[in-house]
Design an enzyme around this catalytic site. Structure first.
Site, PDB file in Angstrom:
ATOM      1  N   ASP A   8       0.885  -1.150   0.000  1.00 25.98           N
ATOM      2  CA  ASP A   8       0.000   0.000   0.000  1.00 25.98           C
ATOM      3  C   ASP A   8       0.939   1.221   0.000  1.00 25.98           C
ATOM      4  O   ASP A   8       2.135   1.089   0.263  1.00 25.98           O
ATOM      5  CB  ASP A   8      -0.870  -0.039   1.273  1.00 25.98           C
ATOM      6  CG  ASP A   8      -1.700   1.209   1.447  1.00 25.98           C
ATOM      7  OD1 ASP A   8      -2.324   1.635   0.459  1.00 25.98           O
ATOM      8  OD2 ASP A   8      -1.706   1.773   2.571  1.00 25.98           O
ATOM      9  N   LEU A   9       0.427   2.395  -0.316  1.00 22.16           N
ATOM     10  CA  LEU A   9       1.302   3.581  -0.368  1.00 22.16           C
ATOM     11  C   LEU A   9       1.157   4.482   0.874  1.00 22.16           C
ATOM     12  O   LEU A   9       2.087   4.585   1.681  1.00 22.16           O
ATOM     13  CB  LEU A   9       0.998   4.394  -1.633  1.00 22.16           C
ATOM     14  CG  LEU A   9       1.819   5.679  -1.764  1.00 22.16           C
ATOM     15  CD1 LEU A   9       3.269   5.383  -2.113  1.00 22.16           C
ATOM     16  CD2 LEU A   9       1.203   6.618  -2.796  1.00 22.16           C
ATOM     17  N   ASP A  10      -0.025   5.098   1.000  1.00 20.03           N
ATOM     18  CA  ASP A  10      -0.241   6.059   2.090  1.00 20.03           C
ATOM     19  C   ASP A  10      -0.165   5.359   3.449  1.00 20.03           C
ATOM     20  O   ASP A  10      -0.922   4.429   3.713  1.00 20.03           O
ATOM     21  CB  ASP A  10      -1.630   6.713   1.950  1.00 20.03           C
ATOM     22  CG  ASP A  10      -1.790   7.481   0.645  1.00 20.03           C
ATOM     23  OD1 ASP A  10      -0.927   8.308   0.340  1.00 20.03           O
ATOM     24  OD2 ASP A  10      -2.793   7.257  -0.062  1.00 20.03           O
ATOM     25  N   THR A  16       1.849  10.103   4.173  1.00 22.16           N
ATOM     26  CA  THR A  16       0.731  10.880   3.629  1.00 22.16           C
ATOM     27  C   THR A  16      -0.631  10.557   4.246  1.00 22.16           C
ATOM     28  O   THR A  16      -1.583  11.301   4.019  1.00 22.16           O
ATOM     29  CB  THR A  16       0.640  10.672   2.107  1.00 22.16           C
ATOM     30  OG1 THR A  16       0.908   9.284   1.854  1.00 22.16           O
ATOM     31  CG2 THR A  16       1.639  11.526   1.363  1.00 22.16           C
ATOM     32  N   LYS A  44      -9.146   5.101   6.029  1.00 23.42           N
ATOM     33  CA  LYS A  44      -7.876   4.621   5.470  1.00 23.42           C
ATOM     34  C   LYS A  44      -8.097   3.463   4.504  1.00 23.42           C
ATOM     35  O   LYS A  44      -8.825   2.520   4.819  1.00 23.42           O
ATOM     36  CB  LYS A  44      -6.923   4.198   6.591  1.00 23.42           C
ATOM     37  CG  LYS A  44      -6.338   5.368   7.362  1.00 23.42           C
ATOM     38  CD  LYS A  44      -5.304   4.890   8.366  1.00 23.42           C
ATOM     39  CE  LYS A  44      -4.700   6.079   9.105  1.00 23.42           C
ATOM     40  NZ  LYS A  44      -3.763   5.620  10.161  1.00 23.42           N
ATOM     41  N   GLY A  45      -7.458   3.545   3.364  1.00 17.58           N
ATOM     42  CA  GLY A  45      -7.468   2.428   2.417  1.00 17.58           C
ATOM     43  C   GLY A  45      -8.631   2.422   1.450  1.00 17.58           C
ATOM     44  O   GLY A  45      -8.624   1.682   0.481  1.00 17.58           O
ATOM     45  N   ILE A  46      -9.646   3.221   1.716  1.00 16.88           N
ATOM     46  CA  ILE A  46     -10.818   3.205   0.830  1.00 16.88           C
ATOM     47  C   ILE A  46     -10.757   4.383  -0.158  1.00 16.88           C
ATOM     48  O   ILE A  46     -10.018   5.331   0.040  1.00 16.88           O
ATOM     49  CB  ILE A  46     -12.148   3.180   1.623  1.00 16.88           C
ATOM     50  CG1 ILE A  46     -12.328   4.464   2.448  1.00 16.88           C
ATOM     51  CG2 ILE A  46     -12.201   1.963   2.551  1.00 16.88           C
ATOM     52  CD1 ILE A  46     -13.693   4.584   3.079  1.00 16.88           C
ATOM     53  N   ARG A  48     -11.690   7.656  -2.710  1.00 15.78           N
ATOM     54  CA  ARG A  48     -12.081   9.038  -2.434  1.00 15.78           C
ATOM     55  C   ARG A  48     -13.594   9.158  -2.239  1.00 15.78           C
ATOM     56  O   ARG A  48     -14.057   9.729  -1.257  1.00 15.78           O
ATOM     57  CB  ARG A  48     -11.626   9.926  -3.599  1.00 15.78           C
ATOM     58  CG  ARG A  48     -11.573  11.382  -3.254  1.00 15.78           C
ATOM     59  CD  ARG A  48     -11.060  12.197  -4.435  1.00 15.78           C
ATOM     60  NE  ARG A  48      -9.723  11.821  -4.854  1.00 15.78           N
ATOM     61  CZ  ARG A  48      -9.109  12.294  -5.940  1.00 15.78           C
ATOM     62  NH1 ARG A  48      -9.732  13.153  -6.728  1.00 15.78           N
ATOM     63  NH2 ARG A  48      -7.880  11.897  -6.247  1.00 15.78           N
ATOM     64  N   SER A 115      -2.557   0.720  -4.200  1.00 16.51           N
ATOM     65  CA  SER A 115      -3.143   1.815  -3.423  1.00 16.51           C
ATOM     66  C   SER A 115      -4.455   2.266  -4.045  1.00 16.51           C
ATOM     67  O   SER A 115      -4.574   2.298  -5.264  1.00 16.51           O
ATOM     68  CB  SER A 115      -2.166   3.002  -3.396  1.00 16.51           C
ATOM     69  OG  SER A 115      -2.811   4.174  -2.930  1.00 16.51           O
ATOM     70  N   ALA A 116      -5.398   2.649  -3.195  1.00 20.31           N
ATOM     71  CA  ALA A 116      -6.677   3.180  -3.690  1.00 20.31           C
ATOM     72  C   ALA A 116      -6.510   4.596  -4.227  1.00 20.31           C
ATOM     73  O   ALA A 116      -7.376   5.126  -4.910  1.00 20.31           O
ATOM     74  CB  ALA A 116      -7.695   3.199  -2.558  1.00 20.31           C
ATOM     75  N   SER A 117      -5.361   5.207  -3.935  1.00 19.11           N
ATOM     76  CA  SER A 117      -5.181   6.623  -4.266  1.00 19.11           C
ATOM     77  C   SER A 117      -4.880   6.867  -5.734  1.00 19.11           C
ATOM     78  O   SER A 117      -4.026   6.199  -6.329  1.00 19.11           O
ATOM     79  CB  SER A 117      -4.050   7.209  -3.429  1.00 19.11           C
ATOM     80  OG  SER A 117      -3.773   8.520  -3.868  1.00 19.11           O
ATOM     81  N   ASN A 119      -3.503   9.512  -6.605  1.00 19.56           N
ATOM     82  CA  ASN A 119      -2.305  10.349  -6.578  1.00 19.56           C
ATOM     83  C   ASN A 119      -1.025   9.531  -6.446  1.00 19.56           C
ATOM     84  O   ASN A 119       0.065  10.096  -6.329  1.00 19.56           O
ATOM     85  CB  ASN A 119      -2.384  11.327  -5.392  1.00 19.56           C
ATOM     86  CG  ASN A 119      -3.518  12.327  -5.532  1.00 19.56           C
ATOM     87  OD1 ASN A 119      -3.518  13.149  -6.456  1.00 19.56           O
ATOM     88  ND2 ASN A 119      -4.494  12.258  -4.649  1.00 19.56           N
ATOM     89  N   LYS A 146     -10.747  -1.954  -1.511  1.00 20.43           N
ATOM     90  CA  LYS A 146     -10.501  -2.649  -0.245  1.00 20.43           C
ATOM     91  C   LYS A 146     -11.720  -2.422   0.651  1.00 20.43           C
ATOM     92  O   LYS A 146     -12.275  -1.335   0.610  1.00 20.43           O
ATOM     93  CB  LYS A 146      -9.246  -2.067   0.436  1.00 20.43           C
ATOM     94  CG  LYS A 146      -7.974  -2.195  -0.408  1.00 20.43           C
ATOM     95  CD  LYS A 146      -6.837  -1.353   0.200  1.00 20.43           C
ATOM     96  CE  LYS A 146      -5.657  -1.275  -0.767  1.00 20.43           C
ATOM     97  NZ  LYS A 146      -4.570  -0.404  -0.297  1.00 20.43           N
ATOM     98  N   GLU A 170       0.348  -3.224   4.743  1.00 16.95           N
ATOM     99  CA  GLU A 170      -0.821  -2.363   4.880  1.00 16.95           C
ATOM    100  C   GLU A 170      -0.818  -1.612   6.212  1.00 16.95           C
ATOM    101  O   GLU A 170      -0.337  -2.137   7.210  1.00 16.95           O
ATOM    102  CB  GLU A 170      -2.098  -3.218   4.843  1.00 16.95           C
ATOM    103  CG  GLU A 170      -2.783  -3.249   3.508  1.00 16.95           C
ATOM    104  CD  GLU A 170      -3.363  -1.900   3.086  1.00 16.95           C
ATOM    105  OE1 GLU A 170      -3.456  -0.980   3.921  1.00 16.95           O
ATOM    106  OE2 GLU A 170      -3.734  -1.775   1.917  1.00 16.95           O
ATOM    107  N   ASP A 171      -1.397  -0.422   6.215  1.00 17.23           N
ATOM    108  CA  ASP A 171      -1.574   0.307   7.476  1.00 17.23           C
ATOM    109  C   ASP A 171      -3.057   0.457   7.829  1.00 17.23           C
ATOM    110  O   ASP A 171      -3.386   1.071   8.835  1.00 17.23           O
ATOM    111  CB  ASP A 171      -0.951   1.713   7.399  1.00 17.23           C
ATOM    112  CG  ASP A 171      -1.739   2.623   6.481  1.00 17.23           C
ATOM    113  OD1 ASP A 171      -2.099   2.172   5.369  1.00 17.23           O
ATOM    114  OD2 ASP A 171      -2.026   3.772   6.865  1.00 17.23           O
TER     115      ASP A 171
END
Ligand code: G1P
Ligand code: MG
Length: 216
Positions: A8-10, A16, A44-46, A48, A115-117, A119, A146, A170-171
């Site tokens: 995962d990224l963020d 971030t 988190k993780g979902i 926008r 990542s769901a992002s 960005n 997710k 994952e966080d």
């Protein structure tokens, strides 16, 4: 032996997750909704749009906005978030991440970003670490976010490893659930004891023994 890694990224690669929190809080305040760090865990993780809908529900405003108005709200949040990102430097990469992905590269372990992002690519480019990842799953290409396992199964497939040969980092609780449902070994990155069901939980990448993890 494990043969591939999915990140995962963020909140896993870069700090971030805190900026998302600040940006959603800023947006929510404009529509008279207040939330704290505890509620933020559920964002988190979902995606926008799912994040916005959760906030509206929490503030008892689920039916107050049309889709066009929701788009305006999401853009406002994202503009604020992107503004916060302009200050992002390599110092924002979380402890131990850089040596860890370097070691993966040296050992020919393919790494993917799930990542769901929307960005994600921009952030990886800004931090000069995009080349460590052979795959960045495009969230636009997915039908479910997710905690559905789709994003992680897609990532494993794209790096050509079976779920049982992959490790995921994952966080978020939604992400841990997605990894578990994908049958991918789940590593929870969190300083608190909050990620239920993670196969392994560590504060940060500095606490992980690379060789030992591969044999798990
Ligand atoms: C989205 C959401 C955010 C969520 C993040 C997960 O990012 O907005 O709430 O925490 O994914 O990484 P965005 O596409 O807006 O960057
Ligand atoms: Mg995250």
């Amino acid at each position: 032996m494990k043969k591939g890694m999915i990140f995962d990224l963020d909140g896993v690669i870069v700090d971030t997750a805190f900026y998302h929190f600040k940006a959603w809080q800023y947006l929510a305040k404009q529509i008279d909704i207040d939330f704290d760090a505890k509620f933020n865990e559920t964002l988190k993780g979902i995606s926008r749009v799912e994040s916005l809908e959760k906030i509206l529900l929490y503030g008892d405003k689920a039916d107050d906005f049309s889709m066009a108005e929701k788009n305006i709200l999401m853009n406002r949040k994202n503009d604020y978030y992107v503004q916060l990102l302009s200050k992002l430097t390599e110092k924002n990469i979380l402890p131990g991440v850089l040596p860890f992905i370097k070691q993966a590269k040296k050992n020919n372990i393919p790494c993917a970003i799930a990542s769901a992002s929307k960005n994600a690519t921009m952030i990886l480019e800004q931090l000069n670490i995009k080349d460590y990842f052979v795959v960045i799953v495009d969230p636009h290409s997915l039908s479910k976010g997710k905690p559905d396992p789709e994003i992680f199964l897609t990532a494993a497939n794209l790096i050509d490893v079976s779920p049982s040969e992959a490790i995921g980092f994952e966080d978020s609780q939604a992400g841990i659930e997605a990894l578990n449902r994908a049958n991918i070994f789940s590593v929870g990155i969190s300083a608190q004891d909050n990620l239920v069901g993670a196969d392994l939980r560590v504060d940060c990448f500095e606490k992980i023994n690379f060789e030992q993890l591969l044999s798990m």
